[in-house]
Design a protein around this motif. Structure first.
Motif, PDB file in Angstrom:
ATOM      1  N   LEU A 168     -22.245  28.952 -16.996  1.00  0.00           N
ATOM      2  CA  LEU A 168     -21.226  29.069 -15.944  1.00  0.00           C
ATOM      3  C   LEU A 168     -21.081  30.511 -15.471  1.00  0.00           C
ATOM      4  N   LYS A 169     -21.141  31.462 -16.403  1.00  0.00           N
ATOM      5  CA  LYS A 169     -21.071  32.883 -16.049  1.00  0.00           C
ATOM      6  C   LYS A 169     -22.283  33.292 -15.205  1.00  0.00           C
ATOM      7  N   LYS A 170     -23.444  32.713 -15.526  1.00  0.00           N
ATOM      8  CA  LYS A 170     -24.647  32.992 -14.735  1.00  0.00           C
ATOM      9  C   LYS A 170     -24.469  32.494 -13.303  1.00  0.00           C
ATOM     10  N   LEU A 171     -23.933  31.284 -13.159  1.00  0.00           N
ATOM     11  CA  LEU A 171     -23.721  30.735 -11.819  1.00  0.00           C
ATOM     12  C   LEU A 171     -22.690  31.548 -11.049  1.00  0.00           C
ATOM     13  N   GLU A 172     -21.651  31.997 -11.743  1.00  0.00           N
ATOM     14  CA  GLU A 172     -20.639  32.848 -11.105  1.00  0.00           C
ATOM     15  C   GLU A 172     -21.265  34.155 -10.617  1.00  0.00           C
ATOM     16  N   ALA A 173     -22.141  34.727 -11.432  1.00  0.00           N
ATOM     17  CA  ALA A 173     -22.810  35.984 -11.065  1.00  0.00           C
ATOM     18  C   ALA A 173     -23.714  35.780  -9.856  1.00  0.00           C
ATOM     19  N   ILE A 174     -24.404  34.639  -9.799  1.00  0.00           N
ATOM     20  CA  ILE A 174     -25.270  34.339  -8.663  1.00  0.00           C
ATOM     21  C   ILE A 174     -24.432  34.148  -7.397  1.00  0.00           C
ATOM     22  N   CYS A 175     -23.313  33.447  -7.527  1.00  0.00           N
ATOM     23  CA  CYS A 175     -22.415  33.269  -6.374  1.00  0.00           C
ATOM     24  C   CYS A 175     -21.895  34.621  -5.888  1.00  0.00           C
ATOM     25  N   ASP A 176     -21.525  35.471  -6.826  1.00  0.00           N
ATOM     26  CA  ASP A 176     -21.007  36.794  -6.469  1.00  0.00           C
ATOM     27  C   ASP A 176     -22.082  37.627  -5.777  1.00  0.00           C
ATOM     28  N   ALA A 177     -23.332  37.521  -6.270  1.00  0.00           N
ATOM     29  CA  ALA A 177     -24.434  38.289  -5.683  1.00  0.00           C
ATOM     30  C   ALA A 177     -24.782  37.784  -4.285  1.00  0.00           C
ATOM     31  N   THR A 178     -24.406  36.539  -4.001  1.00  0.00           N
ATOM     32  CA  THR A 178     -24.673  35.975  -2.684  1.00  0.00           C
ATOM     33  C   THR A 178     -23.842  36.655  -1.604  1.00  0.00           C
ATOM     34  N   LEU A 179     -22.644  37.088  -1.997  1.00  0.00           N
ATOM     35  CA  LEU A 179     -21.749  37.713  -1.021  1.00  0.00           C
ATOM     36  C   LEU A 179     -22.194  39.123  -0.705  1.00  0.00           C
ATOM     37  N   TYR A 180     -21.901  39.543   0.504  1.00  0.00           N
ATOM     38  CA  TYR A 180     -22.211  40.923   0.898  1.00  0.00           C
ATOM     39  C   TYR A 180     -21.489  41.897  -0.024  1.00  0.00           C
ATOM     40  N   GLN A 181     -22.135  43.014  -0.267  1.00  0.00           N
ATOM     41  CA  GLN A 181     -21.567  43.985  -1.204  1.00  0.00           C
ATOM     42  C   GLN A 181     -20.712  45.043  -0.528  1.00  0.00           C
ATOM     43  N   ASN A 182     -20.887  45.227   0.783  1.00  0.00           N
ATOM     44  CA  ASN A 182     -20.065  46.195   1.503  1.00  0.00           C
ATOM     45  C   ASN A 182     -20.012  45.826   2.983  1.00  0.00           C
ATOM     46  N   GLU A 183     -19.176  46.526   3.733  1.00  0.00           N
ATOM     47  CA  GLU A 183     -18.979  46.215   5.146  1.00  0.00           C
ATOM     48  C   GLU A 183     -20.247  46.439   5.973  1.00  0.00           C
ATOM     49  N   GLU A 184     -21.116  47.320   5.490  1.00  0.00           N
ATOM     50  CA  GLU A 184     -22.336  47.631   6.243  1.00  0.00           C
ATOM     51  C   GLU A 184     -23.328  46.476   6.214  1.00  0.00           C
ATOM     52  N   LEU A 232     -17.002  29.026  -2.734  1.00  0.00           N
ATOM     53  CA  LEU A 232     -17.862  29.125  -3.910  1.00  0.00           C
ATOM     54  C   LEU A 232     -17.126  28.723  -5.181  1.00  0.00           C
ATOM     55  N   CYS A 233     -15.884  29.181  -5.315  1.00  0.00           N
ATOM     56  CA  CYS A 233     -15.078  28.829  -6.510  1.00  0.00           C
ATOM     57  C   CYS A 233     -14.826  27.328  -6.578  1.00  0.00           C
ATOM     58  N   THR A 234     -14.532  26.716  -5.431  1.00  0.00           N
ATOM     59  CA  THR A 234     -14.306  25.270  -5.386  1.00  0.00           C
ATOM     60  C   THR A 234     -15.567  24.524  -5.793  1.00  0.00           C
ATOM     61  N   SER A 235     -16.709  24.988  -5.318  1.00  0.00           N
ATOM     62  CA  SER A 235     -17.975  24.340  -5.645  1.00  0.00           C
ATOM     63  C   SER A 235     -18.264  24.395  -7.133  1.00  0.00           C
ATOM     64  N   LEU A 236     -18.041  25.551  -7.743  1.00  0.00           N
ATOM     65  CA  LEU A 236     -18.254  25.685  -9.192  1.00  0.00           C
ATOM     66  C   LEU A 236     -17.263  24.815  -9.966  1.00  0.00           C
ATOM     67  N   ALA A 237     -16.023  24.759  -9.474  1.00  0.00           N
ATOM     68  CA  ALA A 237     -15.000  23.934 -10.144  1.00  0.00           C
ATOM     69  C   ALA A 237     -15.393  22.468 -10.125  1.00  0.00           C
ATOM     70  N   LEU A 238     -15.964  22.009  -9.010  1.00  0.00           N
ATOM     71  CA  LEU A 238     -16.391  20.615  -8.900  1.00  0.00           C
ATOM     72  C   LEU A 238     -17.556  20.290  -9.836  1.00  0.00           C
ATOM     73  N   MET A 239     -18.328  21.323 -10.178  1.00  0.00           N
ATOM     74  CA  MET A 239     -19.476  21.131 -11.059  1.00  0.00           C
ATOM     75  C   MET A 239     -19.117  21.238 -12.532  1.00  0.00           C
ATOM     76  N   THR A 240     -17.979  21.830 -12.812  1.00  0.00           N
ATOM     77  CA  THR A 240     -17.597  22.088 -14.201  1.00  0.00           C
ATOM     78  C   THR A 240     -17.197  20.790 -14.905  1.00  0.00           C
ATOM     79  N   SER A 241     -17.666  20.638 -16.121  1.00  0.00           N
ATOM     80  CA  SER A 241     -17.334  19.446 -16.912  1.00  0.00           C
ATOM     81  C   SER A 241     -15.850  19.481 -17.273  1.00  0.00           C
ATOM     82  N   GLU A 242     -15.268  18.293 -17.352  1.00  0.00           N
ATOM     83  CA  GLU A 242     -13.857  18.187 -17.776  1.00  0.00           C
ATOM     84  C   GLU A 242     -13.668  18.657 -19.211  1.00  0.00           C
ATOM     85  N   ASN A 243     -14.765  18.649 -19.969  1.00  0.00           N
ATOM     86  CA  ASN A 243     -14.691  19.062 -21.377  1.00  0.00           C
ATOM     87  C   ASN A 243     -14.868  20.570 -21.553  1.00  0.00           C
ATOM     88  N   ALA A 244     -15.245  21.263 -20.447  1.00  0.00           N
ATOM     89  CA  ALA A 244     -15.490  22.705 -20.551  1.00  0.00           C
ATOM     90  C   ALA A 244     -14.182  23.439 -20.761  1.00  0.00           C
TER      91      ALA A 244
END
Length: 197
Positions: A81-97, A184-196
């Motif tokens: 899950l942390k890996k997927l979060e990191a990939i989602c975060d890397a997808t976003l632009y890092q600065n205004e430029e 992105l957060c909603t998408s990860l939440a939908l994928m997360t197991s209820e047991n997680a």
């Protein structure tokens, strides 16, 4: 006897990639490329047949760099899950430029459509490679009970890959970071197991 090459080809390719990423293929002139690379048109032609050849090589370079970055994130010693979060975060632009540029692969897909076989090949290759990385992480998460098994790892990988692409389109069209993060957060939440957790 041919004259020795007088410029760093890799550097020129990286610089050209930045120009195409910012302006797109059709809006990029040879003057843009020669001004940025500080290499004469004739010298560029000696290595790259024409603007299109240079663009296709720049597109491949962008794809390769993106995959290396994702593989690095996928190899970290953290939970899936942390890996997927990191990939989602890397997808976003890092600065205004970099925000208005979006993703070169997606920009090219939208610019050329699906009729251009060579461009479409790079786009398809990128999607397939990203999908395989995501599927590997997701399957690990399913085995650990962290990610839902209501869908297969492949189905979830295809879904998340499309969410990431949509996030890049949102970014390109001026959506705020908060709006994109919410998707992105909603998408990860939908994928997360209820047991997680």
């Amino acid at each position: 006897m041919s004259r020795p090459r007088e410029f760093d080809v890799d550097r020129a390719l990286h610089q050209s990639m930045e120009v195409f990423w910012t302006k797109g293929f059709k809006s990029t002139s040879y003057e843009d490329l020669t001004r940025t690379t500080q290499v004469k048109k004739q010298s560029l032609y000696c290595v790259f047949k024409d603007k299109r050849d240079l663009f296709l090589k720049a597109l491949a370079l962008y794809r390769e760099q993106s995959i290396v970055m994702l593989e690095e994130l996928a190899s970290r010693e953290v939970s899936p899950l942390k890996k997927l979060e990191a990939i989602c975060d890397a997808t976003l632009y890092q600065n205004e430029e970099t925000m208005p540029r979006g993703c070169l692969i997606l920009n090219s897909a939208l610019e050329f459509g699906y009729d251009d076989r060579e461009v479409n090949r790079e786009v398809t290759l990128m999607f397939d490679q990203v999908e395989r990385i995501l599927e590997r992480i997701i399957r690990d998460g399913q085995e650990q009970g962290l990610i839902t098994e209501r869908q297969t790892g492949k189905e979830l990988a295809v879904y998340l890959n499309n969410v990431l692409s949509g996030a890049k389109v949102m970014e390109k069209s001026g959506a705020s970071r908060e709006q994109i993060e919410a998707v992105l957060c909603t998408s990860l939440a939908l994928m997360t197991s209820e047991n997680a957790g």
